[in-house]
Design a protein around this motif. Structure first.
Motif, short mmCIF file in Angstrom:
data_model
loop_
_atom_site.label_atom_id
_atom_site.label_comp_id
_atom_site.label_asym_id
_atom_site.label_seq_id
_atom_site.Cartn_x
_atom_site.Cartn_y
_atom_site.Cartn_z
N HIS A 79 2.10 78.35 17.37
CA HIS A 79 3.34 77.37 17.88
C HIS A 79 4.19 77.23 16.71
O HIS A 79 5.50 77.59 16.83
CB HIS A 79 2.71 76.14 18.43
CG HIS A 79 3.94 75.47 18.98
ND1 HIS A 79 4.95 75.58 19.85
CD2 HIS A 79 4.55 73.97 18.36
CE1 HIS A 79 5.55 74.65 19.80
NE2 HIS A 79 5.43 73.71 18.99
N LEU A 80 3.65 76.88 15.62
CA LEU A 80 4.65 76.66 14.18
C LEU A 80 5.11 78.00 13.79
O LEU A 80 6.25 77.92 13.58
CB LEU A 80 3.65 75.91 13.19
CG LEU A 80 3.26 74.61 13.45
CD1 LEU A 80 2.34 74.07 12.51
CD2 LEU A 80 4.35 73.65 13.79
N HIS B 171 9.87 81.37 13.18
CA HIS B 171 10.13 82.84 13.31
C HIS B 171 11.64 82.93 14.16
O HIS B 171 12.46 83.51 13.70
CB HIS B 171 9.33 83.56 14.15
CG HIS B 171 9.84 85.14 14.42
ND1 HIS B 171 10.06 86.10 13.55
CD2 HIS B 171 10.27 85.79 15.55
CE1 HIS B 171 10.32 87.30 14.14
NE2 HIS B 171 10.33 87.11 15.26
N LEU B 172 11.65 81.93 15.11
CA LEU B 172 12.90 81.75 15.86
C LEU B 172 13.99 81.06 14.95
O LEU B 172 15.13 81.68 15.17
CB LEU B 172 12.64 80.87 16.98
CG LEU B 172 11.70 81.32 18.13
CD1 LEU B 172 11.42 80.40 19.28
CD2 LEU B 172 12.81 82.47 18.96
N LYS C 82 15.35 83.91 12.87
CA LYS C 82 16.14 84.90 13.82
C LYS C 82 17.52 84.08 13.97
O LYS C 82 18.58 84.95 13.78
CB LYS C 82 15.46 85.05 14.99
CG LYS C 82 15.39 86.20 15.80
CD LYS C 82 14.52 86.52 16.85
CE LYS C 82 14.93 87.47 17.59
NZ LYS C 82 14.08 87.55 19.01
N GLN C 83 17.58 83.20 14.20
CA GLN C 83 18.81 82.09 14.40
C GLN C 83 19.66 82.41 13.32
O GLN C 83 20.84 82.69 13.33
CB GLN C 83 18.66 81.02 14.96
CG GLN C 83 19.73 80.14 15.52
CD GLN C 83 19.36 78.95 16.13
OE1 GLN C 83 18.24 78.58 16.05
NE2 GLN C 83 20.30 78.27 16.77
N GLN C 84 19.18 82.12 11.94
CA GLN C 84 19.85 82.03 10.81
C GLN C 84 20.32 83.55 10.54
O GLN C 84 21.62 83.79 9.95
CB GLN C 84 18.84 81.73 9.69
CG GLN C 84 18.86 80.39 9.55
CD GLN C 84 17.58 80.12 8.37
OE1 GLN C 84 17.19 80.81 7.97
NE2 GLN C 84 17.70 78.77 8.00
N ARG C 85 19.64 84.52 10.91
CA ARG C 85 20.16 85.97 10.61
C ARG C 85 21.25 86.34 11.47
O ARG C 85 22.17 86.96 11.25
CB ARG C 85 18.97 86.91 10.93
CG ARG C 85 18.29 87.18 9.59
CD ARG C 85 17.37 88.76 9.96
NE ARG C 85 15.87 88.06 9.31
CZ ARG C 85 14.90 87.86 9.87
NH1 ARG C 85 15.01 88.11 11.05
NH2 ARG C 85 13.84 87.86 9.29
#
Length: 59
Positions: A34-35, A40-41, A44-47
Motif C-alpha cells: 500500500h505504501l 509510486h503515485l 508519477k504525479q511529480q513527473r
C-alpha cells in the motif's frame, strides 16, 4: 499411535503460533505494498507536473 494430551496441546500451540506469524507477515506485506503504491503515485504525479510545466511554459 495415541498422542498424549501434552503432545497434542503443544502441537496445537505450535500450529497456532505459526498461523499467527504468517498472518502478521502477510499483513505487513499488504501494508508495505500500500505504501509503495502511494509513493509510486506521488512520483508519477511529480513527473507529470514537471512535464506540464516544461511543455506549458517552455522552461
Amino acid at each position: 499411535m495415541k498422542r498424549s494430551r501434552n503432545e497434542v496441546s503443544r502441537w496445537r500451540m505450535l500450529r497456532q503460533a505459526q498461523r499467527r506469524r504468517s498472518q502478521w507477515v502477510e499483513a505487513q506485506s499488504r501494508t508495505y505494498r500500500h505504501l509503495t503504491r502511494l509513493r509510486h503515485l506521488q512520483l508519477k504525479q511529480q513527473r507529470r507536473s514537471l512535464l506540464f510545466s516544461v511543455t506549458a511554459y517552455g522552461i
